[in-house]
Design a protein around this motif. Structure first.
Motif, PDB file in Angstrom:
ATOM      1  N   ASP A   1       0.801  -1.121   0.030  1.00  0.00           N
ATOM      2  CA  ASP A   1       0.008   0.169  -0.041  1.00  0.00           C
ATOM      3  C   ASP A   1       0.827   1.168  -0.067  1.00  0.00           C
ATOM      4  OD1 ASP A   1      -2.040  -1.725   0.294  1.00  0.00           O
ATOM      5  OD2 ASP A   1      -2.562  -1.468   2.499  1.00  0.00           O
ATOM      6  N   ALA A   2       2.143   1.236   0.111  1.00  0.00           N
ATOM      7  CA  ALA A   2       3.037   2.531   0.066  1.00  0.00           C
ATOM      8  C   ALA A   2       2.767   3.454  -1.093  1.00  0.00           C
ATOM      9  CB  ALA A   2       4.454   1.974   0.009  1.00  0.00           C
ATOM     10  N   LYS A   3       2.290   2.897  -2.210  1.00  0.00           N
ATOM     11  CA  LYS A   3       2.311   3.934  -3.249  1.00  0.00           C
ATOM     12  C   LYS A   3       0.831   4.398  -3.357  1.00  0.00           C
ATOM     13  CE  LYS A   3       5.831   1.897  -6.429  1.00  0.00           C
ATOM     14  NZ  LYS A   3       6.343   0.947  -5.700  1.00  0.00           N
ATOM     15  N   GLY A   4      -0.078   3.683  -2.925  1.00  0.00           N
ATOM     16  CA  GLY A   4      -1.407   4.112  -2.932  1.00  0.00           C
ATOM     17  C   GLY A   4      -2.002   4.860  -1.806  1.00  0.00           C
ATOM     18  N   ASN A   5      -1.302   4.845  -0.562  1.00  0.00           N
ATOM     19  CA  ASN A   5      -1.822   5.424   0.820  1.00  0.00           C
ATOM     20  C   ASN A   5      -1.457   7.065   0.980  1.00  0.00           C
ATOM     21  OD1 ASN A   5      -3.735   3.434   1.641  1.00  0.00           O
ATOM     22  ND2 ASN A   5      -1.902   2.613   2.812  1.00  0.00           N
ATOM     23  N   SER A   6      -2.220   7.639   1.585  1.00  0.00           N
ATOM     24  CA  SER A   6      -1.894   8.989   2.166  1.00  0.00           C
ATOM     25  C   SER A   6      -0.793   9.183   3.082  1.00  0.00           C
ATOM     26  CB  SER A   6      -3.033   9.669   2.733  1.00  0.00           C
ATOM     27  OG  SER A   6      -3.484   9.209   3.966  1.00  0.00           O
ATOM     28  N   PRO A   7       0.047  10.145   3.283  1.00  0.00           N
ATOM     29  CA  PRO A   7       1.211  10.021   4.368  1.00  0.00           C
ATOM     30  C   PRO A   7       0.530   9.862   5.682  1.00  0.00           C
ATOM     31  CG  PRO A   7       1.248  12.011   2.782  1.00  0.00           C
ATOM     32  CD  PRO A   7       0.071  11.103   2.311  1.00  0.00           C
ATOM     33  N   ALA A   8      -0.846  10.073   5.976  1.00  0.00           N
ATOM     34  CA  ALA A   8      -1.248  10.006   7.312  1.00  0.00           C
ATOM     35  C   ALA A   8      -1.509   8.273   7.366  1.00  0.00           C
ATOM     36  CB  ALA A   8      -2.678  10.540   7.397  1.00  0.00           C
ATOM     37  N   GLN A   9      -2.101   7.535   6.395  1.00  0.00           N
ATOM     38  CA  GLN A   9      -2.376   6.289   6.490  1.00  0.00           C
ATOM     39  C   GLN A   9      -0.758   5.444   6.528  1.00  0.00           C
ATOM     40  OE1 GLN A   9      -4.714   6.284   2.604  1.00  0.00           O
ATOM     41  NE2 GLN A   9      -6.095   5.299   3.561  1.00  0.00           N
ATOM     42  N   ILE A  10       0.122   5.985   5.828  1.00  0.00           N
ATOM     43  CA  ILE A  10       1.394   5.233   5.989  1.00  0.00           C
ATOM     44  C   ILE A  10       2.001   5.418   7.027  1.00  0.00           C
ATOM     45  CG2 ILE A  10       3.794   5.637   5.147  1.00  0.00           C
ATOM     46  CD1 ILE A  10       2.521   6.129   2.359  1.00  0.00           C
ATOM     47  N   ALA A  11       1.747   6.530   7.701  1.00  0.00           N
ATOM     48  CA  ALA A  11       2.577   7.060   9.230  1.00  0.00           C
ATOM     49  C   ALA A  11       1.733   5.980  10.237  1.00  0.00           C
ATOM     50  CB  ALA A  11       2.244   8.422   9.651  1.00  0.00           C
ATOM     51  N   LYS A  12       0.362   5.719   9.951  1.00  0.00           N
ATOM     52  CA  LYS A  12      -0.373   5.002  10.850  1.00  0.00           C
ATOM     53  C   LYS A  12       0.073   3.618  10.853  1.00  0.00           C
ATOM     54  CE  LYS A  12      -5.254   3.759  12.150  1.00  0.00           C
ATOM     55  NZ  LYS A  12      -4.968   2.240  12.144  1.00  0.00           N
ATOM     56  N   LEU A  13       0.355   3.050   9.569  1.00  0.00           N
ATOM     57  CA  LEU A  13       0.694   1.658   9.331  1.00  0.00           C
ATOM     58  C   LEU A  13       2.288   1.594  10.112  1.00  0.00           C
ATOM     59  CD1 LEU A  13      -0.034  -0.693   8.344  1.00  0.00           C
ATOM     60  CD2 LEU A  13       0.658  -0.276   6.028  1.00  0.00           C
ATOM     61  N   VAL A  14       3.111   2.440   9.638  1.00  0.00           N
ATOM     62  CA  VAL A  14       4.432   2.526  10.335  1.00  0.00           C
ATOM     63  C   VAL A  14       4.526   2.396  11.768  1.00  0.00           C
ATOM     64  CG1 VAL A  14       6.588   3.715  10.500  1.00  0.00           C
ATOM     65  CG2 VAL A  14       5.604   3.569   8.158  1.00  0.00           C
ATOM     66  N   ALA A  15       3.630   3.154  12.380  1.00  0.00           N
ATOM     67  CA  ALA A  15       3.356   3.259  13.850  1.00  0.00           C
ATOM     68  C   ALA A  15       2.801   1.934  14.382  1.00  0.00           C
ATOM     69  CB  ALA A  15       2.401   4.311  14.295  1.00  0.00           C
ATOM     70  N   GLU A  16       2.024   1.121  13.668  1.00  0.00           N
ATOM     71  CA  GLU A  16       1.686  -0.278  13.974  1.00  0.00           C
ATOM     72  C   GLU A  16       2.667  -1.110  13.882  1.00  0.00           C
ATOM     73  OE1 GLU A  16      -2.154  -1.746  12.331  1.00  0.00           O
ATOM     74  OE2 GLU A  16      -2.511  -0.011  11.326  1.00  0.00           O
ATOM     75  N   ILE A  17       3.641  -1.004  12.965  1.00  0.00           N
ATOM     76  CA  ILE A  17       4.981  -1.870  12.659  1.00  0.00           C
ATOM     77  C   ILE A  17       5.859  -1.501  13.755  1.00  0.00           C
ATOM     78  CG2 ILE A  17       6.874  -2.156  11.222  1.00  0.00           C
ATOM     79  CD1 ILE A  17       5.090  -1.752   8.723  1.00  0.00           C
ATOM     80  N   SER A  18       5.856  -0.558  14.280  1.00  0.00           N
ATOM     81  CA  SER A  18       6.828  -0.033  15.227  1.00  0.00           C
ATOM     82  C   SER A  18       6.151  -0.703  16.497  1.00  0.00           C
ATOM     83  CB  SER A  18       6.916   1.285  15.555  1.00  0.00           C
ATOM     84  OG  SER A  18       7.797   1.837  16.339  1.00  0.00           O
ATOM     85  N   SER A  19       5.000  -0.472  16.770  1.00  0.00           N
ATOM     86  CA  SER A  19       4.278  -1.232  17.989  1.00  0.00           C
ATOM     87  C   SER A  19       4.523  -2.681  18.233  1.00  0.00           C
ATOM     88  CB  SER A  19       2.909  -0.467  18.019  1.00  0.00           C
ATOM     89  OG  SER A  19       2.066  -1.230  19.078  1.00  0.00           O
ATOM     90  N   GLU A  20       4.329  -3.310  16.973  1.00  0.00           N
ATOM     91  CA  GLU A  20       4.328  -4.764  17.006  1.00  0.00           C
ATOM     92  C   GLU A  20       5.595  -5.040  17.188  1.00  0.00           C
ATOM     93  OE1 GLU A  20       3.459  -8.752  16.414  1.00  0.00           O
ATOM     94  OE2 GLU A  20       2.185  -6.970  16.868  1.00  0.00           O
ATOM     95  N   PHE A  21       6.672  -4.497  16.685  1.00  0.00           N
ATOM     96  CA  PHE A  21       8.250  -4.681  16.950  1.00  0.00           C
ATOM     97  C   PHE A  21       8.132  -4.650  18.460  1.00  0.00           C
ATOM     98  CE2 PHE A  21      12.547  -3.955  17.427  1.00  0.00           C
ATOM     99  CZ  PHE A  21      13.074  -5.277  17.223  1.00  0.00           C
ATOM    100  N   ALA A  22       7.882  -3.511  19.061  1.00  0.00           N
ATOM    101  CA  ALA A  22       7.997  -3.161  20.353  1.00  0.00           C
ATOM    102  C   ALA A  22       7.566  -4.077  21.341  1.00  0.00           C
ATOM    103  CB  ALA A  22       7.336  -1.779  20.886  1.00  0.00           C
TER     104      ALA A  22
END
Length: 115
Positions: A78-99
């Motif tokens: 989804d990196a190409k099709g999502n808005s910056p806000a959606q990407i930031a949310k997904l990156v935050a989810e990835i970060s949270s999962e790794f934590a």
């Protein structure tokens, strides 16, 4: 045992196959994951996001981090099709999962060192 976050069977097989190299493998995974998270947080380039997510997905999958791999797959797709806000949310989810899973891998490492 597979939970929603980590496939314990994958770790068991890795421990058996890697033997004395298992703690180093875990160290490498943790360090690489930190670097990839940093890259994901710092880039706005969709192509770079997709590439880093692809690489992170592969290593997470190889290490049995099931949910982390799924989230990275979503970002890669989804990196190409999502808005910056959606990407930031997904990156935050990835970060949270790794934590959430990081302590499990750190425990695995300690456990392997004391065997």
């Amino acid at each position: 045992m597979t939970d929603k976050h980590i496939d314990r069977e994958v770790l068991s097989v890795l421990r058996e196959v890697m033997e004395d190299g298992y703690p180093e493998l875990l160290d490498t995974f943790l360090a690489d994951s930190e670097n990839r998270l940093l890259e994901l947080r710092e880039t706005a380039d969709a192509k770079v996001l997709s590439e880093v997510a692809h690489s992170f997905k592969g290593s997470a999958g190889n290490m049995g981090a099931v949910r982390l791999a799924e989230l990275c797959q979503r970002l890669e797709s989804d990196a190409k099709g999502n808005s910056p806000a959606q990407i930031a949310k997904l990156v935050a989810e990835i970060s949270s999962e790794f934590a959430q899973v990081r302590p499990e891998y750190e425990y695995e490492r300690q456990d392997a060192l004391t065997q």
